[in-house]
Design an enzyme around this catalytic site. Structure first.
Site, PDB file in Angstrom:
ATOM      1  N   HIS A  37       0.847  -1.190   0.000  1.00 44.72           N
ATOM      2  CA  HIS A  37       0.000   0.000   0.000  1.00 44.72           C
ATOM      3  C   HIS A  37       0.883   1.241   0.000  1.00 44.72           C
ATOM      4  O   HIS A  37       2.104   1.131   0.165  1.00 44.72           O
ATOM      5  CB  HIS A  37      -0.881   0.008   1.262  1.00 44.72           C
ATOM      6  CG  HIS A  37      -0.060   0.094   2.507  1.00 44.72           C
ATOM      7  ND1 HIS A  37       0.472  -1.031   3.120  1.00 44.72           N
ATOM      8  CD2 HIS A  37       0.388   1.158   3.235  1.00 44.72           C
ATOM      9  CE1 HIS A  37       1.194  -0.658   4.162  1.00 44.72           C
ATOM     10  NE2 HIS A  37       1.165   0.671   4.260  1.00 44.72           N
ATOM     11  N   HIS A 121       5.631   6.097  -0.880  1.00 46.41           N
ATOM     12  CA  HIS A 121       6.366   4.892  -1.274  1.00 46.41           C
ATOM     13  C   HIS A 121       5.539   3.654  -0.977  1.00 46.41           C
ATOM     14  O   HIS A 121       4.574   3.713  -0.203  1.00 46.41           O
ATOM     15  CB  HIS A 121       7.688   4.826  -0.496  1.00 46.41           C
ATOM     16  CG  HIS A 121       7.482   4.683   0.981  1.00 46.41           C
ATOM     17  ND1 HIS A 121       7.224   5.759   1.816  1.00 46.41           N
ATOM     18  CD2 HIS A 121       7.437   3.585   1.761  1.00 46.41           C
ATOM     19  CE1 HIS A 121       7.052   5.319   3.044  1.00 46.41           C
ATOM     20  NE2 HIS A 121       7.165   4.011   3.040  1.00 46.41           N
TER      21      HIS A 121
HETATM   22  P1  ATP Z   1       4.965  -3.808  11.915  1.00 50.63           P
HETATM   23  O1  ATP Z   1       4.928  -2.533  12.712  1.00 50.63           O
HETATM   24  O2  ATP Z   1       4.523  -5.011  12.668  1.00 50.63           O
HETATM   25  O3  ATP Z   1       6.243  -4.000  11.165  1.00 50.63           O
HETATM   26  P2  ATP Z   1       3.558  -2.354   9.884  1.00 50.63           P
HETATM   27  O4  ATP Z   1       4.640  -1.337  10.041  1.00 50.63           O
HETATM   28  O5  ATP Z   1       3.238  -2.850   8.514  1.00 50.63           O
HETATM   29  O6  ATP Z   1       3.856  -3.637  10.764  1.00 50.63           O
HETATM   30  P3  ATP Z   1       1.979  -0.428  11.229  1.00 50.63           P
HETATM   31  O7  ATP Z   1       3.116  -0.150  12.169  1.00 50.63           O
HETATM   32  O8  ATP Z   1       0.598  -0.481  11.784  1.00 50.63           O
HETATM   33  O9  ATP Z   1       2.207  -1.811  10.485  1.00 50.63           O
HETATM   34  O10 ATP Z   1       2.057   0.661  10.091  1.00 50.63           O
HETATM   35  C1  ATP Z   1       1.041   0.833   9.131  1.00 50.63           C
HETATM   36  C2  ATP Z   1       1.567   1.714   8.021  1.00 50.63           C
HETATM   37  O11 ATP Z   1       1.948   2.994   8.553  1.00 50.63           O
HETATM   38  C3  ATP Z   1       2.827   1.189   7.335  1.00 50.63           C
HETATM   39  O12 ATP Z   1       2.814   1.650   5.995  1.00 50.63           O
HETATM   40  C4  ATP Z   1       3.938   1.848   8.092  1.00 50.63           C
HETATM   41  O13 ATP Z   1       5.101   1.969   7.299  1.00 50.63           O
HETATM   42  C5  ATP Z   1       3.340   3.211   8.375  1.00 50.63           C
HETATM   43  N1  ATP Z   1       3.877   3.792   9.616  1.00 50.63           N
HETATM   44  C6  ATP Z   1       4.044   3.159  10.785  1.00 50.63           C
HETATM   45  N2  ATP Z   1       4.517   3.971  11.743  1.00 50.63           N
HETATM   46  C7  ATP Z   1       4.683   5.168  11.162  1.00 50.63           C
HETATM   47  C8  ATP Z   1       5.137   6.444  11.604  1.00 50.63           C
HETATM   48  N3  ATP Z   1       5.538   6.654  12.860  1.00 50.63           N
HETATM   49  N4  ATP Z   1       5.159   7.462  10.708  1.00 50.63           N
HETATM   50  C9  ATP Z   1       4.761   7.269   9.448  1.00 50.63           C
HETATM   51  N5  ATP Z   1       4.312   6.107   8.955  1.00 50.63           N
HETATM   52  C10 ATP Z   1       4.277   5.060   9.784  1.00 50.63           C
END
Ligand code: ATP
Ligand code: MG
Length: 179
Positions: A37, A121
Protein backbone atom coordinates in the site's frame (compact mmCIF):
# COMPACT_ATOMS: atom_id res chain seq x y z
CA UNK A 1 -7.71 1.21 21.20
CA UNK A 2 -7.50 0.72 17.49
CA UNK A 3 -4.39 1.22 15.34
CA UNK A 4 -5.19 3.14 12.17
CA UNK A 5 -3.57 4.51 9.06
CA UNK A 6 -4.82 6.12 5.86
CA UNK A 7 -3.47 4.72 2.61
CA UNK A 8 -3.97 4.08 -1.06
CA UNK A 9 -4.60 0.43 -1.86
CA UNK A 10 -3.00 -0.89 -5.02
CA UNK A 11 -4.55 -3.01 -7.79
CA UNK A 12 -3.68 -6.70 -7.48
CA UNK A 13 -1.82 -6.69 -10.83
CA UNK A 14 0.50 -3.94 -9.55
CA UNK A 15 1.10 -5.70 -6.23
CA UNK A 16 1.82 -8.97 -8.05
CA UNK A 17 4.25 -7.13 -10.31
CA UNK A 18 6.04 -5.72 -7.26
CA UNK A 19 6.55 -9.21 -5.81
CA UNK A 20 8.83 -9.86 -8.81
CA UNK A 21 11.23 -7.28 -7.37
CA UNK A 22 12.73 -9.86 -5.04
CA UNK A 23 16.13 -11.44 -4.72
CA UNK A 24 18.10 -12.65 -1.74
CA UNK A 25 18.90 -9.65 0.44
CA UNK A 26 20.42 -10.24 3.89
CA UNK A 27 18.10 -9.21 6.71
CA UNK A 28 15.09 -8.47 4.46
CA UNK A 29 11.56 -9.59 5.33
CA UNK A 30 9.44 -9.18 2.21
CA UNK A 31 6.03 -7.56 2.60
CA UNK A 32 3.30 -10.03 1.61
CA UNK A 33 1.49 -9.10 -1.61
CA UNK A 34 -1.83 -8.43 0.16
CA UNK A 35 -0.18 -5.86 2.47
CA UNK A 36 1.34 -3.56 -0.17
CA UNK A 37 0.00 0.00 0.00
CA UNK A 38 0.96 3.67 -0.04
CA UNK A 39 0.59 5.28 3.39
CA UNK A 40 -0.81 8.80 3.29
CA UNK A 41 -1.18 9.33 7.05
CA UNK A 42 -0.11 7.11 9.94
CA UNK A 43 -2.56 7.66 12.81
CA UNK A 44 -1.52 5.06 15.36
CA UNK A 45 -3.50 3.87 18.37
CA UNK A 46 -6.68 5.81 19.11
CA UNK A 47 -9.83 5.32 21.17
CA UNK A 48 -12.94 4.19 19.25
CA UNK A 49 -14.55 7.64 19.70
CA UNK A 50 -11.55 9.30 18.07
CA UNK A 51 -11.67 6.74 15.25
CA UNK A 52 -15.31 7.76 14.68
CA UNK A 53 -14.26 11.40 14.51
CA UNK A 54 -11.51 10.66 12.04
CA UNK A 55 -13.90 8.68 9.84
CA UNK A 56 -16.38 11.54 10.04
CA UNK A 57 -13.84 14.12 8.86
CA UNK A 58 -12.41 11.88 6.17
CA UNK A 59 -15.84 11.13 4.76
CA UNK A 60 -16.49 14.86 4.32
CA UNK A 61 -13.22 15.42 2.46
CA UNK A 62 -13.45 16.10 -1.29
CA UNK A 63 -10.57 15.78 -3.73
CA UNK A 64 -10.22 14.77 -7.36
CA UNK A 65 -9.05 11.34 -8.47
CA UNK A 66 -5.74 11.08 -10.33
CA UNK A 67 -3.13 8.68 -11.66
CA UNK A 68 0.02 7.72 -9.82
CA UNK A 69 3.26 6.36 -11.19
CA UNK A 70 5.74 4.13 -9.43
CA UNK A 71 9.33 5.11 -10.08
CA UNK A 72 12.45 3.33 -8.95
CA UNK A 73 13.59 1.82 -5.68
CA UNK A 74 15.09 3.36 -2.57
CA UNK A 75 15.86 2.68 1.07
CA UNK A 76 15.26 4.23 4.48
CA UNK A 77 17.85 3.87 7.15
CA UNK A 78 20.60 5.53 9.09
CA UNK A 79 24.14 5.01 10.33
CA UNK A 80 25.04 2.53 7.62
CA UNK A 81 21.99 0.33 8.26
CA UNK A 82 18.92 -0.13 6.08
CA UNK A 83 15.49 -0.26 7.71
CA UNK A 84 13.23 -0.53 4.67
CA UNK A 85 13.39 -1.09 0.94
CA UNK A 86 10.67 0.60 -1.10
CA UNK A 87 9.35 1.46 -4.54
CA UNK A 88 9.00 5.21 -4.99
CA UNK A 89 5.82 7.02 -6.00
CA UNK A 90 6.06 10.16 -8.13
CA UNK A 91 5.17 13.08 -5.90
CA UNK A 92 2.64 14.85 -8.08
CA UNK A 93 0.40 17.81 -7.30
CA UNK A 94 -2.91 15.86 -6.99
CA UNK A 95 -1.29 13.33 -4.66
CA UNK A 96 0.12 16.11 -2.47
CA UNK A 97 -3.25 17.84 -2.53
CA UNK A 98 -4.98 14.69 -1.25
CA UNK A 99 -2.31 14.13 1.39
CA UNK A 100 -2.65 17.74 2.59
CA UNK A 101 -6.43 17.41 2.83
CA UNK A 102 -6.08 14.20 4.84
CA UNK A 103 -3.61 15.95 7.13
CA UNK A 104 -6.05 18.84 7.62
CA UNK A 105 -8.88 16.40 8.36
CA UNK A 106 -6.65 14.59 10.88
CA UNK A 107 -5.93 17.87 12.65
CA UNK A 108 -9.62 18.74 12.78
CA UNK A 109 -10.20 15.33 14.36
CA UNK A 110 -7.75 16.37 17.08
CA UNK A 111 -4.67 14.35 16.09
CA UNK A 112 -1.23 15.82 16.65
CA UNK A 113 0.39 17.20 13.49
CA UNK A 114 2.59 14.89 11.43
CA UNK A 115 6.07 16.33 11.64
CA UNK A 116 7.75 14.03 9.12
CA UNK A 117 8.02 15.06 5.50
CA UNK A 118 5.65 13.16 3.20
CA UNK A 119 7.62 10.64 1.17
CA UNK A 120 5.18 8.48 -0.80
CA UNK A 121 6.37 4.89 -1.27
CA UNK A 122 5.38 1.25 -1.29
CA UNK A 123 7.40 -0.66 1.30
CA UNK A 124 8.65 -3.88 -0.30
CA UNK A 125 10.77 -5.19 2.55
CA UNK A 126 11.49 -4.42 6.21
CA UNK A 127 15.09 -4.96 7.09
CA UNK A 128 16.66 -5.88 10.36
CA UNK A 129 20.25 -4.87 10.84
CA UNK A 130 20.85 -4.90 7.07
CA UNK A 131 24.10 -3.35 5.82
CA UNK A 132 23.88 -0.61 3.18
CA UNK A 133 26.10 -2.21 0.54
CA UNK A 134 23.92 -5.13 -0.56
CA UNK A 135 20.79 -2.94 -0.42
CA UNK A 136 22.44 -0.33 -2.67
CA UNK A 137 23.43 -3.11 -5.09
CA UNK A 138 19.85 -4.35 -5.03
CA UNK A 139 18.50 -0.88 -5.83
CA UNK A 140 21.00 -0.49 -8.68
CA UNK A 141 20.16 -3.89 -10.15
CA UNK A 142 16.36 -3.90 -9.84
CA UNK A 143 15.54 -0.19 -9.61
CA UNK A 144 14.64 0.50 -13.23
CA UNK A 145 11.20 -0.88 -13.92
CA UNK A 146 8.48 0.81 -15.87
CA UNK A 147 4.86 0.37 -14.87
CA UNK A 148 1.81 1.96 -16.48
CA UNK A 149 0.07 4.77 -14.55
CA UNK A 150 -2.26 3.54 -11.80
CA UNK A 151 -5.67 5.20 -11.50
CA UNK A 152 -6.58 6.25 -7.96
CA UNK A 153 -10.30 6.69 -7.38
CA UNK A 154 -10.47 6.25 -3.59
CA UNK A 155 -8.45 6.18 -0.40
CA UNK A 156 -8.87 3.87 2.56
CA UNK A 157 -8.79 3.98 6.36
CA UNK A 158 -7.10 0.77 7.50
CA UNK A 159 -7.01 -0.86 10.90
CA UNK A 160 -3.67 -2.51 11.57
CA UNK A 161 -3.07 -5.47 13.84
CA UNK A 162 0.63 -6.01 14.20
CA UNK A 163 2.00 -9.18 15.65
CA UNK A 164 4.69 -11.79 15.44
CA UNK A 165 3.09 -13.46 12.43
CA UNK A 166 3.11 -10.14 10.55
CA UNK A 167 0.72 -7.25 10.13
CA UNK A 168 -2.93 -7.70 9.25
CA UNK A 169 -4.58 -4.67 7.62
CA UNK A 170 -8.35 -4.42 7.47
CA UNK A 171 -10.13 -1.71 5.47
CA UNK A 172 -12.43 0.13 7.90
CA UNK A 173 -13.78 2.64 5.36
CA UNK A 174 -13.22 3.50 1.70
CA UNK A 175 -13.65 7.14 0.62
CA UNK A 176 -14.28 7.80 -3.07
CA UNK A 177 -12.51 10.63 -4.88
CA UNK A 178 -14.26 12.81 -7.44
CA UNK A 179 -14.28 11.70 -11.06
P1 ATP B 1 4.97 -3.81 11.91
O1 ATP B 1 4.93 -2.53 12.71
O2 ATP B 1 4.52 -5.01 12.67
O3 ATP B 1 6.24 -4.00 11.16
P2 ATP B 1 3.56 -2.35 9.88
O4 ATP B 1 4.64 -1.34 10.04
O5 ATP B 1 3.24 -2.85 8.51
O6 ATP B 1 3.86 -3.64 10.76
P3 ATP B 1 1.98 -0.43 11.23
O7 ATP B 1 3.12 -0.15 12.17
O8 ATP B 1 0.60 -0.48 11.78
O9 ATP B 1 2.21 -1.81 10.48
O10 ATP B 1 2.06 0.66 10.09
C1 ATP B 1 1.04 0.83 9.13
C2 ATP B 1 1.57 1.71 8.02
O11 ATP B 1 1.95 2.99 8.55
C3 ATP B 1 2.83 1.19 7.34
O12 ATP B 1 2.81 1.65 5.99
C4 ATP B 1 3.94 1.85 8.09
O13 ATP B 1 5.10 1.97 7.30
C5 ATP B 1 3.34 3.21 8.38
N1 ATP B 1 3.88 3.79 9.62
C6 ATP B 1 4.04 3.16 10.79
N2 ATP B 1 4.52 3.97 11.74
C7 ATP B 1 4.68 5.17 11.16
C8 ATP B 1 5.14 6.44 11.60
N3 ATP B 1 5.54 6.65 12.86
N4 ATP B 1 5.16 7.46 10.71
C9 ATP B 1 4.76 7.27 9.45
N5 ATP B 1 4.31 6.11 8.96
C10 ATP B 1 4.28 5.06 9.78
MG1 MG C 1 5.25 -0.50 11.91
Amino acid sequence: MIRLFVALGLPEAVRERLTLVRAPLPGARWVPVENMHITLRFIGEVEPAVAEDIDDHLSRLTAPGFDIRLAGLGTFGSRGRVRALWAGVENTEPLLHLQAKIEAASMRAGLPAESRKFHPHVTLARCKNAPEGPAADFVATYGSFDLPPIPVDAFTLYASQTGRSGALYTPEAVYPLEL
